[in-house]
Design a protein around this motif. Structure first.
Motif, PDB file in Angstrom:
ATOM      1  N   LYS A 126       0.826  -1.218   0.000  1.00  0.00           N
ATOM      2  CA  LYS A 126       0.000   0.000   0.000  1.00  0.00           C
ATOM      3  C   LYS A 126       0.856   1.263   0.000  1.00  0.00           C
ATOM      4  O   LYS A 126       0.398   2.327   0.379  1.00  0.00           O
ATOM      5  N   THR A 127       2.078   1.146  -0.462  1.00  0.00           N
ATOM      6  CA  THR A 127       3.024   2.255  -0.427  1.00  0.00           C
ATOM      7  C   THR A 127       2.729   3.302  -1.491  1.00  0.00           C
ATOM      8  O   THR A 127       2.400   2.969  -2.626  1.00  0.00           O
ATOM      9  N   ASP A 128       2.873   4.566  -1.114  1.00  0.00           N
ATOM     10  CA  ASP A 128       2.757   5.681  -2.050  1.00  0.00           C
ATOM     11  C   ASP A 128       4.043   5.741  -2.876  1.00  0.00           C
ATOM     12  O   ASP A 128       5.112   6.051  -2.352  1.00  0.00           O
ATOM     13  N   VAL A 169       9.270   6.320   4.586  1.00  0.00           N
ATOM     14  CA  VAL A 169       8.558   6.557   5.840  1.00  0.00           C
ATOM     15  C   VAL A 169       7.870   5.255   6.219  1.00  0.00           C
ATOM     16  O   VAL A 169       7.176   4.651   5.397  1.00  0.00           O
ATOM     17  N   VAL A 170       8.066   4.836   7.465  1.00  0.00           N
ATOM     18  CA  VAL A 170       7.466   3.599   7.965  1.00  0.00           C
ATOM     19  C   VAL A 170       6.011   3.847   8.347  1.00  0.00           C
ATOM     20  O   VAL A 170       5.682   4.848   8.973  1.00  0.00           O
ATOM     21  N   ASP A 171       5.154   2.906   7.993  1.00  0.00           N
ATOM     22  CA  ASP A 171       3.742   2.976   8.354  1.00  0.00           C
ATOM     23  C   ASP A 171       3.371   1.920   9.393  1.00  0.00           C
ATOM     24  O   ASP A 171       2.342   2.022  10.032  1.00  0.00           O
ATOM     25  N   GLY A 172       4.202   0.904   9.542  1.00  0.00           N
ATOM     26  CA  GLY A 172       3.947  -0.141  10.532  1.00  0.00           C
ATOM     27  C   GLY A 172       5.186  -0.985  10.740  1.00  0.00           C
ATOM     28  O   GLY A 172       5.850  -1.362   9.783  1.00  0.00           O
ATOM     29  N   ASP A 173       5.517  -1.225  11.999  1.00  0.00           N
ATOM     30  CA  ASP A 173       6.679  -2.062  12.308  1.00  0.00           C
ATOM     31  C   ASP A 173       6.454  -2.793  13.623  1.00  0.00           C
ATOM     32  O   ASP A 173       5.491  -2.529  14.337  1.00  0.00           O
ATOM     33  N   ALA A 204       5.017  -2.305   6.994  1.00  0.00           N
ATOM     34  CA  ALA A 204       4.342  -1.459   6.008  1.00  0.00           C
ATOM     35  C   ALA A 204       5.153  -0.178   5.819  1.00  0.00           C
ATOM     36  O   ALA A 204       5.570   0.448   6.792  1.00  0.00           O
ATOM     37  N   ILE A 205       5.362   0.173   4.564  1.00  0.00           N
ATOM     38  CA  ILE A 205       6.055   1.406   4.212  1.00  0.00           C
ATOM     39  C   ILE A 205       5.018   2.364   3.652  1.00  0.00           C
ATOM     40  O   ILE A 205       4.286   2.022   2.712  1.00  0.00           O
ATOM     41  N   LYS A 206       4.941   3.547   4.246  1.00  0.00           N
ATOM     42  CA  LYS A 206       3.944   4.529   3.829  1.00  0.00           C
ATOM     43  C   LYS A 206       4.305   5.178   2.490  1.00  0.00           C
ATOM     44  O   LYS A 206       3.473   5.318   1.609  1.00  0.00           O
ATOM     45  N   ARG A 207       5.580   5.602   2.377  1.00  0.00           N
ATOM     46  CA  ARG A 207       5.995   6.308   1.165  1.00  0.00           C
ATOM     47  C   ARG A 207       7.484   6.088   0.909  1.00  0.00           C
ATOM     48  O   ARG A 207       8.279   6.049   1.842  1.00  0.00           O
TER      49      ARG A 207
END
Length: 186
Positions: free
Chosen positions: A37-39, A111-115, A131-134
């Motif tokens: 779901k990465t930007d 940018v990390v979205d979940g770890d 999860a990586i946000k961007r």
């Protein structure tokens, strides 16, 4: 590699899944699926994370007009970069260094979205990025944090075939993973 459409190009893998790296006081792993779901709408290609330099390539919405193509698959992210070695001396130097094998690794800014953390009370915990946000940029580097990353200057004449095979390999993997998920649900 050089061809009429792409000039000189590099291919590589800046993000690898399920490989452990030692970042000093902790280990880090990028989990399979962290890019789902990465930007990836606007990603630059740099040398050594140097944001003061002119990007050597860029992916905008990952469309065919971009000078960098990104493909996310089961192993991580692969890229293809079209370099302007005729008009950009940094591109020419990087292409030469990569072709000689002097530069063969990659890195990325994100940018990390979940770890999650394991063994947090130990002297050397492990961080798993789920999860990586961007992703902002990917870089050619002399000393990659993840040894499994790659960067290659493709040999002359192999660009169309290599790109086609890479895209087909990723498409087949996506189809097979969809079939596997569907059959597990049945």
């Amino acid at each position: 590699e050089e061809d009429a459409k792409h000039g000189h190009c590099l291919t590589g893998m800046p993000i690898v899944y399920d490989q452990r790296t030692d970042l000093g006081w902790y280990d880090e792993i990028i989990a399979r699926g962290a890019l789902d779901k990465t930007d990836l709408k606007d990603v630059r290609f740099l040398i050594g994370h140097d944001i003061s330099m002119v990007p050597l390539a860029r992916s905008r919405n990952n469309n065919e007009n971009s000078t960098m193509q990104m493909m996310v698959g089961d192993e991580g992210m692969r890229i293809r970069v079209d370099l302007d070695t005729e008009n950009n001396s940094d591109s020419k130097k990087l292409y030469s260094a990569t072709k000689r094998g002097d530069i063969s690794g990659m890195s990325f800014a994100f940018v990390v979205d979940g770890d999650s953390w394991d063994d947090i009370d130990s002297e050397h915990p492990t961080r798993t990025i789920r999860a990586i946000k961007r992703v902002f940029e990917v870089s050619a580097v002399a000393f990659p944090a993840y040894e499994g990353t790659t960067l290659e200057a493709r040999s002359e004449g192999s660009a169309p075939a290599a790109s086609f095979l890479l895209i087909m390999e990723l498409a087949i993997r996506d189809i097979l993973s969809t079939v596997a998920v569907t059959s597990r649900r049945a």
